[in-house]
Write a protein that holds these residues in place. Structure first.
Motif, PDB file in Angstrom:
ATOM      1  N   GLN A  51       0.788  -1.154   0.157  1.00  0.00           N
ATOM      2  CA  GLN A  51      -0.010   0.135   0.010  1.00  0.00           C
ATOM      3  C   GLN A  51       0.934   1.169   0.049  1.00  0.00           C
ATOM      4  OE1 GLN A  51      -2.867  -1.268  -1.046  1.00  0.00           O
ATOM      5  NE2 GLN A  51      -3.856   0.167   0.566  1.00  0.00           N
ATOM      6  N   VAL A  52       0.422   2.167  -0.683  1.00  0.00           N
ATOM      7  CA  VAL A  52       1.399   3.597  -0.679  1.00  0.00           C
ATOM      8  C   VAL A  52       0.861   4.283   0.529  1.00  0.00           C
ATOM      9  CG1 VAL A  52       0.953   6.048  -1.808  1.00  0.00           C
ATOM     10  CG2 VAL A  52       1.098   3.938  -3.258  1.00  0.00           C
ATOM     11  N   ILE A  82       6.532   3.845   1.164  1.00  0.00           N
ATOM     12  CA  ILE A  82       6.133   3.264  -0.062  1.00  0.00           C
ATOM     13  C   ILE A  82       5.249   4.621  -0.756  1.00  0.00           C
ATOM     14  CG2 ILE A  82       4.568   1.916  -1.395  1.00  0.00           C
ATOM     15  CD1 ILE A  82       6.911   0.492  -0.003  1.00  0.00           C
ATOM     16  N   SER A  83       5.850   5.029  -1.857  1.00  0.00           N
ATOM     17  CA  SER A  83       5.346   6.283  -2.593  1.00  0.00           C
ATOM     18  C   SER A  83       4.592   6.219  -3.689  1.00  0.00           C
ATOM     19  CB  SER A  83       6.598   7.282  -2.827  1.00  0.00           C
ATOM     20  OG  SER A  83       7.386   6.658  -3.751  1.00  0.00           O
ATOM     21  N   ALA A  84       4.864   4.742  -4.401  1.00  0.00           N
ATOM     22  CA  ALA A  84       4.033   4.365  -5.524  1.00  0.00           C
ATOM     23  C   ALA A  84       4.141   2.911  -5.629  1.00  0.00           C
ATOM     24  CB  ALA A  84       4.532   5.218  -6.630  1.00  0.00           C
ATOM     25  N   ARG A  85       3.244   2.485  -6.560  1.00  0.00           N
ATOM     26  CA  ARG A  85       3.171   1.022  -6.605  1.00  0.00           C
ATOM     27  C   ARG A  85       2.803   0.814  -8.246  1.00  0.00           C
ATOM     28  NH1 ARG A  85      -1.193  -2.005  -3.355  1.00  0.00           N
ATOM     29  NH2 ARG A  85      -2.164  -2.552  -5.220  1.00  0.00           N
ATOM     30  N   GLU A  87       0.744  -0.266 -10.357  1.00  0.00           N
ATOM     31  CA  GLU A  87      -0.861  -0.980 -10.095  1.00  0.00           C
ATOM     32  C   GLU A  87      -1.182  -1.708 -11.287  1.00  0.00           C
ATOM     33  OE1 GLU A  87      -2.565   0.724  -7.385  1.00  0.00           O
ATOM     34  OE2 GLU A  87      -3.223  -1.346  -7.686  1.00  0.00           O
ATOM     35  N   PHE A 105       7.527  -1.296  -7.104  1.00  0.00           N
ATOM     36  CA  PHE A 105       6.964  -0.040  -6.330  1.00  0.00           C
ATOM     37  C   PHE A 105       7.962   0.904  -6.056  1.00  0.00           C
ATOM     38  CE2 PHE A 105       9.572  -1.467  -2.637  1.00  0.00           C
ATOM     39  CZ  PHE A 105       9.542  -3.139  -2.899  1.00  0.00           C
TER      40      PHE A 105
END
Lengths: 133, 341
Positions: A51-52, A82-85, A87, A105
């Protein structure tokens, strides 16, 4: 092993993740799995991404990559958030383009974690490490 | 380095073809070549071949060994194959095997690689058998097999001593472990690489053990050690069809007395986290009612598939994966059935 299998500009872990570090820890670091890891896993069919906003420690299990025959934990190479995944990435893209479109991520590094480079291997150190396996 | 691994006659061919090798039941075996998904597609749509030479072969001449078996081999018709189980005195399963009636007093038994020594030792307690360690085996499976090779053996049967692509094959059996039509060729180890090479030249694609496991789960076929073992009976594992209990045999008393409290279940899940051996099976209330015995992801059905052993009266509704209850649906087996022509 060719350059395309262990790109020189990346850092690596002994758990076969790669991390693209920025010049400072103000910049987000992108993370994925190495060519060796996707080759060992075989055809990847499912990804569980973190999760971001989640705070993670270095070495903490944060993601899962599943192939038909096995399931692998992915560990965060550095401490941070975490700043991005990635998706909408197709699971098979992690096999076909593990260093490009198959990234998993991004992490906003904790202060000092980039400079410390704790537990991170250069491309030649990772190449040497693979030779011992 | 650990114990020396045994090799099949194809080991050099596998390595030359770039196969990823791994130890299995004491043998150095090919796990995959082009990849699980590509090999799965070869078997479902074209022709796939497997080196299954690690399995065990023996000739039985004295049907008294039926005492240890789930059904009597005397009842197998000439030229036919029969799936049966080797049982222990408690009704537990020692192995699953296929037996071929090759003569009035002659049967050929094929046993799993991981169990062949245990199996043959058990049968030899009743009567001598003739082990055949020099035999190799190639499984050739897929909708393209019969168009290429023709009808070499009748359905559920076999043809002894015939040439296949010019190579002498001791047993050409119309059996398999993938759910597709095809053959299993049993032949002298020294002749086997030639047959393998000729099949490849005709377009067969080499497939490894990883693809084999995916294919057999889609076909609802059990794997000894995953889906059944010495603590499970035929009733608990969906294998009662292979059991003729009303006769004098090793497990008669125990199976008559033993109360069956578990059953086999086939479960599907939407594409996502993959069910695997040992994962808990839950009912709608979240209570554990059993365990996954074999699991995989099926690219054919685009779903997770699981074989499980569950409480006989339960209604499985979910599989617990990494601490989360993931919805699952019980379906009748097999998951995949090929269209019969």
């Amino acid at each position: 092993m060719s350059e395309s299998e262990i790109p020189k500009h990346l850092h690596y872990t002994r758990e076969h993740e790669w991390i693209a570090l920025g010049a400072s820890d103000a910049l987000p670091a992108r993370v994925g799995i190495s060519w060796h890891a996707q080759h060992e896993l075989g055809d990847i069919v499912f990804l569980e991404l973190p999760q971001v906003g989640r705070h993670v420690e270095r070495g903490e299990a944060v993601a899962v990559v599943e192939s038909v025959k096995s399931v692998s934990d992915i560990y965060s190479p550095i401490k941070g958030t975490i700043s991005a995944r990635n998706e909408s990435v197709e699971a098979s893209t992690v096999n076909s383009d593990p260093y490009g479109a198959g990234w998993l991520f991004e992490i906003a590094p904790a202060a000092g974690s980039v400079e410390a480079r704790e537990g991170l291997l250069s491309s030649s150190e990772y190449r040497d490490f693979l030779g011992t396996l | 380095m650990g114990e020396t691994l045994k090799s099949t006659p194809f080991a050099e061919l596998h390595r030359a073809a770039g196969a990823k090798m791994a130890p299995f039941a004491g043998y150095d075996m090919p796990v995959q070549y082009a990849g699980v998904l590509a090999e799965h597609a070869a078997v479902r749509h074209r022709i796939g071949i497997f080196d299954v030479s690690h399995m065990g072969h023996a000739i039985i001449e004295n049907p008294a060994v039926s005492f240890h078996l789930s059904r009597p081999i005397e009842e197998i018709a000439m030229g036919k194959s029969c799936y049966l189980l080797i049982l222990n005195a408690q009704g537990g399963i020692i192995d699953d095997c296929i037996v071929y009636r090759i003569g009035a007093h002659r049967w050929h038994i094929i046993a799993n690689a991981s169990r062949k020594e245990v199996d043959f030792d058990a049968l030899e307690k009743i009567a001598p058998i003739i082990r055949r360690p020099e035999l190799a085996m190639i499984a050739c499976q897929g909708p393209g097999v019969l168009p290429l090779l023709g009808e070499l053996a009748p359905r559920r049967g076999f043809t002894p001593n015939r040439e296949v692509l010019g190579v002498e094959v001791e047993l050409t059996a119309r059996t398999g472990y993938t759910g597709e039509d095809g053959y299993e060729f049993v032949l002298e180890g020294s002749l086997a690489p030639e047959l393998w090479t000729r099949l490849i030249e005709k377009g067969a694609e080499p497939c490894g053990l990883a693809a084999r496991d995916l294919l057999r789960i889609e076909a609802g076929l059990p794997l000894y050690g995953s889906d059944m073992d010495e603590t499970t009976t035929p009733y608990e594992t969906g294998l009662e069809f292979a059991l003729h209990p009303d006769r004098d045999f090793i497990a008669h008393d125990s199976l008559t007395k033993r109360v069956t409290t578990r059953r086999r279940a086939g479960l599907t899940m939407p594409k996502g986290a993959v069910p695997r051996h040992g994962y808990p099976v839950l009912d709608a209330a979240g209570a554990k009612v059993g365990e996954v015995t074999s699991g995989t992801f099926s690219p054919l059905l685009d779903k997770g598939l699981a074989l499980a052993i569950v409480a006989a009266d339960s209604k499985p509704a979910a599989i617990e994966i990494r601490g989360r209850a993931c919805p699952a649906e019980e379906v009748s087996l097999p998951f995949y059935r090929r269209k019969k022509s």
